[in-house]
Write an enzyme that holds these catalytic residues in place. Sequence first.
Site, PDB file in Angstrom:
ATOM      1  CG  HIS A  53      27.486 -33.821  56.758  1.00  0.00           C
ATOM      2  ND1 HIS A  53      27.939 -34.063  58.034  1.00  0.00           N
ATOM      3  CD2 HIS A  53      28.079 -34.754  55.971  1.00  0.00           C
ATOM      4  CE1 HIS A  53      28.771 -35.090  58.016  1.00  0.00           C
ATOM      5  NE2 HIS A  53      28.877 -35.540  56.773  1.00  0.00           N
ATOM      6  CD  GLU A  54      27.101 -35.640  52.438  1.00  0.00           C
ATOM      7  OE1 GLU A  54      28.262 -35.735  51.984  1.00  0.00           O
ATOM      8  OE2 GLU A  54      26.670 -36.362  53.366  1.00  0.00           O
ATOM      9  CG  HIS A 108      32.054 -34.555  53.224  1.00  0.00           C
ATOM     10  ND1 HIS A 108      33.166 -34.994  53.919  1.00  0.00           N
ATOM     11  CD2 HIS A 108      30.984 -35.091  53.855  1.00  0.00           C
ATOM     12  CE1 HIS A 108      32.766 -35.760  54.932  1.00  0.00           C
ATOM     13  NE2 HIS A 108      31.448 -35.827  54.926  1.00  0.00           N
ATOM     14  CD  GLU A 168      32.120 -37.246  58.292  1.00  0.00           C
ATOM     15  OE1 GLU A 168      30.946 -36.860  58.308  1.00  0.00           O
ATOM     16  OE2 GLU A 168      32.634 -37.807  57.294  1.00  0.00           O
TER      17      GLU A 168
HETATM   18 MG    MG Z   1      30.167 -37.226  56.074  1.00  0.00          MG
END
Ligand code: MG
Length: 506
Positions: free
Chosen positions: A271-272, A275, A301
């Site tokens: 997830h990171e 980003h 996101e």
């Molecule tokens: Mg996030």
Amino acid sequence: VNYLLFEDPDIKKILEHYRIIWALGHAGSLMSWDMETYMPEEGVQERALASREISLLSQKLLLDEKFVELVEKASVKENLNEYERGVVRVLERRIRIYKKLPPELVGELAKTRVEAQNVWKNARAKNDFSMFKPYLEKAFELARKVAEYLEYDDEPYDALIDLYEEDMRTKMVVQMFDSIIPELKKALDKVLNEENSLYPRTHPLEERKYVREEIEKLNRRILDTLGFPWSRGRLDVSPHPFTDDLGIKDVRITTRYEGFDFKRTVYATIHEFGHALYELQVDERFMATPLAGGVSLGIHESQSRFWENIIGRTMAFVKILSKLIEEASPSLGKIGIEELYSYVNTVKPSLIRVEADELTYNFHILLRFNLERMLLNKEINVDELPEYWNNMMDEYLGIKPKTFSEGVLQDIHWSGIMIGYFPTYSLGNVIAAQIRHYLQKDLGELSEVIMEEKLKLIKEWLKEKIHKYGSLYKPQELLEKSFGEPMNPEYFKEYINEKFVAKKIV
Ligand code: MG
């Protein structure tokens, strides 16, 4: 810095002055990264003070009379190029916002953030709501003040969500939820009532303890495979995983290790990574200008959820993951592909948002969205919050938290006075599915593209469609420019139905 894209003399002057504001932001980013990772506990008092002074200085520099005049002058120039217009757009917006907020409030927000986060951390660990309550009251009081100063269309929430997602309004979020929630409910009911589901409620691997060093290695190997540039980034550990962009060439991500159920740390890391990749692929010529950095939290996101879910939870990625686990973690050993796929795709109503699956996740956001609005509109007060939280959780997902820590105290956002932030997670989920649709149109079925040697095609495509633009265009404009339409929840529903109702292995 060579501002290669910027020729107008006024814009050049603007960028030179802006560089000081940018530098303060850079320092602030480093301070907040440090606060979450390595700062000693008692450092909090001085950090709060320093953070307050830096925010005030930054506001002062942004509202500097000569600077504001230059921006105003540039805004009516007709011969600016696209990038120069982008600079003016971003700065006009920031000036408009900071002009409306009195410095005392800006300073108070910065200081309270640091203090409240520290209290929240302890309150959550001790499961003590009463400890955090006064700060929560203050957070909502300050947020309400911000909304009043900024002014709004229909309700205070409009002013707050706009801070995180330019031009987004409460009623648009309501429309989005009205569109996706019934579909999610149907899919969830179906999956939960099936026997031998591809997406089981629980999986034996969830209980499995792991050797931390092995899983640390696994996370690094995953990032290697995804092409995380270690010379431009770091992976550290923090209680709440996050990404901090110091710049286009320095992006820090974190993960956390709980000692069991390794998918939690693995998917937090992926997830990171999503980003981080966004920030790392912004056009380098935007460096130290208002155009550097992702344009909004919803778009941000969409990138993290894209890698976590749309890529990370596919059979094709699971195959890659299985190989990496075998290499990095002898004690987990060889896990069959189908077994691993079910493990990373379990579906069940659960209490913790960050661990929720693709079908239940948006209910967690809807709950927070509704409660934030009720609190801001003074329909309920902070005393009643846990009760409303628990009942709403029961209504949406049929479960009730037994502790504050697995209920109202679980998220960091309210202690950071980030009220109006939560809906951007659902916007991100919806936009991620839209991106999937257009990516498949251009590159073919994802199952054919998700292979170690082809991941760079996906990254290149994302760079061209989203990342390289940084903050040049407003979020909805960016989507229209790249895909010919603004945010459209139909693709998310299509994705959910394809994966969970039709049970096509994606
Ligand atoms: Mg996030």
